[in-house]
Design an enzyme around this catalytic site. Structure first.
Site, PDB file in Angstrom:
ATOM      1  CG  ASN A  14      -2.220  -0.801   0.899  1.00 17.38           C
ATOM      2  OD1 ASN A  14      -3.066  -0.376   0.132  1.00 17.38           O
ATOM      3  ND2 ASN A  14      -2.315  -1.994   1.482  1.00 17.38           N
ATOM      4  NE  ARG A  59      -2.053  -1.785  23.813  1.00 21.01           N
ATOM      5  CZ  ARG A  59      -1.963  -2.670  22.834  1.00 21.01           C
ATOM      6  NH1 ARG A  59      -1.641  -2.285  21.619  1.00 21.01           N
ATOM      7  NH2 ARG A  59      -2.199  -3.943  23.038  1.00 21.01           N
ATOM      8  CG  MET A  84       0.040  -5.608  11.112  1.00 24.85           C
ATOM      9  SD  MET A  84      -1.613  -5.508  10.402  1.00 24.85           S
ATOM     10  CE  MET A  84      -2.251  -7.084  10.936  1.00 24.85           C
ATOM     11  NE  ARG A  85       1.905  -3.123  18.710  1.00 30.93           N
ATOM     12  CZ  ARG A  85       1.943  -4.243  19.419  1.00 30.93           C
ATOM     13  NH1 ARG A  85       2.053  -5.414  18.805  1.00 30.93           N
ATOM     14  NH2 ARG A  85       1.850  -4.221  20.725  1.00 30.93           N
ATOM     15  CG  ASN A 101      -6.341   1.149   9.395  1.00 32.12           C
ATOM     16  OD1 ASN A 101      -5.188   0.837   9.077  1.00 32.12           O
ATOM     17  ND2 ASN A 101      -7.228   0.248   9.767  1.00 32.12           N
ATOM     18  CG  HIS A 103     -10.131  -3.738   8.207  1.00 33.11           C
ATOM     19  ND1 HIS A 103      -9.273  -4.329   9.112  1.00 33.11           N
ATOM     20  CD2 HIS A 103     -11.156  -4.604   8.032  1.00 33.11           C
ATOM     21  CE1 HIS A 103      -9.776  -5.504   9.477  1.00 33.11           C
ATOM     22  NE2 HIS A 103     -10.921  -5.693   8.835  1.00 33.11           N
ATOM     23  CB  THR A 135     -12.764   6.371  15.927  1.00 41.31           C
ATOM     24  OG1 THR A 135     -13.278   5.087  15.544  1.00 41.31           O
ATOM     25  CG2 THR A 135     -13.165   7.403  14.907  1.00 41.31           C
ATOM     26  CG  LEU A 138      -9.773  -3.175  15.885  1.00 38.40           C
ATOM     27  CD1 LEU A 138      -8.367  -2.598  15.805  1.00 38.40           C
ATOM     28  CD2 LEU A 138      -9.734  -4.629  16.334  1.00 38.40           C
ATOM     29  CG  ASP A 139     -10.192  -2.766  12.076  1.00 42.71           C
ATOM     30  OD1 ASP A 139      -9.258  -1.986  11.828  1.00 42.71           O
ATOM     31  OD2 ASP A 139     -10.030  -3.972  12.317  1.00 42.71           O
TER      32      ASP A 139
HETATM   33  C1  GRF Z   1      -3.316  -4.861   3.761  1.00 44.20           C
HETATM   34  O1  GRF Z   1      -4.149  -5.916   3.363  1.00 44.20           O
HETATM   35  C2  GRF Z   1      -4.059  -3.886   4.621  1.00 44.20           C
HETATM   36  O2  GRF Z   1      -5.404  -3.765   4.267  1.00 44.20           O
HETATM   37  C3  GRF Z   1      -3.949  -4.530   5.978  1.00 44.20           C
HETATM   38  O3  GRF Z   1      -2.638  -5.058   6.015  1.00 44.20           O
HETATM   39  C4  GRF Z   1      -2.213  -5.343   4.690  1.00 44.20           C
HETATM   40  C5  GRF Z   1      -0.939  -4.590   4.481  1.00 44.20           C
HETATM   41  O4  GRF Z   1      -0.336  -4.915   3.250  1.00 44.20           O
HETATM   42  N1  GRF Z   1      -4.225  -3.576   7.014  1.00 44.20           N
HETATM   43  P1  GRF Z   1       0.881  -4.068   2.715  1.00 44.20           P
HETATM   44  O5  GRF Z   1       1.961  -4.071   3.800  1.00 44.20           O
HETATM   45  O6  GRF Z   1       0.401  -2.686   2.412  1.00 44.20           O
HETATM   46  O7  GRF Z   1       1.352  -4.802   1.494  1.00 44.20           O
END
Ligand code: GRF
Length: 206
Positions: A14, A59, A84-85, A101, A103, A135, A138-139
């Site tokens: 991404n 945290r 991923m936190r 974010n 998801h 927010t 989560l998600d």
């Molecule tokens: C993606 O699928 C995103 O939606 C999720 O984690 C993945 C990250 O992929 N939160 P990358 O590191 O951007 O390739």
């Protein structure tokens, strides 16, 4: 204050799409040393920082250092891209209205981990991704854009995630560009785009 700090934990596809779209990124910060996305940033001459969550007792202690790193770049937007936190309320509130974010599900379905596996197990026929404001829940923040793909009878989590990822790479840069251009309007927990650009994508290519 026109640029973006991107938070990552992994391969950074991404991030790559955001950079390829010409979004001005001032720094990439990872909580994982050796995350693939750091190499992508280095190759483009973008500043990188690693703040390892495991180095901190709490945290809050981790987030204090992370926030100082982010704020050093005075970004207009913080974009979580595979970061991923789970964040504390205090951290989320610090960046309220300026943290996005992505998801890999059509929220509010399948929050949390293993979204593709759970979509397959549920037998849904459409799956996809959501870009949303972050927010405290989560998600669950206000949705900026969603992209849908069909779920095919012979899909595995691998094939389905690849089809969704292709849409992530279209949706996330689009959402960030809207934000930077000042086009996103949040009212009553809902996001609209000035000019009424479509806040959805659908791609049924296999
Ligand atoms: C993606 O699928 C995103 O939606 C999720 O984690 C993945 C990250 O992929 N939160 P990358 O590191 O951007 O390739």
């Amino acid at each position: 204050m026109t640029s973006v700090v991107v938070l990552i934990s992994g391969r950074g596809s991404n991030l790559q799409a955001i950079l390829d779209a010409g979004i001005p990124v001032s720094a990439v910060i990872s909580n994982v040393a050796g995350a693939g996305g750091l190499d992508i940033a280095v190759k483009r001459g973008i500043a990188t920082r690693v703040v390892k969550h495991g180095d901190f007792p709490t945290r809050e202690a981790f987030e204090a250092v992370l926030a100082a790193a982010i704020d050093g770049y005075a970004p207009k937007l913080v974009a979580c891209a595979g970061f991923m936190r789970v964040m504390t309320v205090g951290f989320v509130e610090r960046y309220a209205g300026r943290m996005l974010n992505i998801h890999p599900s059509l929220l509010p379905s399948f929050t949390g981990l293993h979204a593709h596996e759970r979509a397959l197990a549920a037998g849904v026929k459409l799956h996809g991704c959501t870009v949303h404001f972050v927010t405290a829940d989560l998600d669950a923040g206000p949705t900026v854009i969603q992209a849908a793909v069909p779920v095919l009878a012979n899909d595995t989590a691998d094939t389905l995630s690849k089809r969704v990822l292709r849409q992530e790479h279209v949706a996330y840069p689009r959402a960030i560009r809207w934000f930077l251009d000042g086009k996103l309007v949040i009212a009553n927990g809902k996001v609209n785009v000035e000019g009424n650009d479509a806040q959805y994508l659908f791609d049924d290519r296999p």
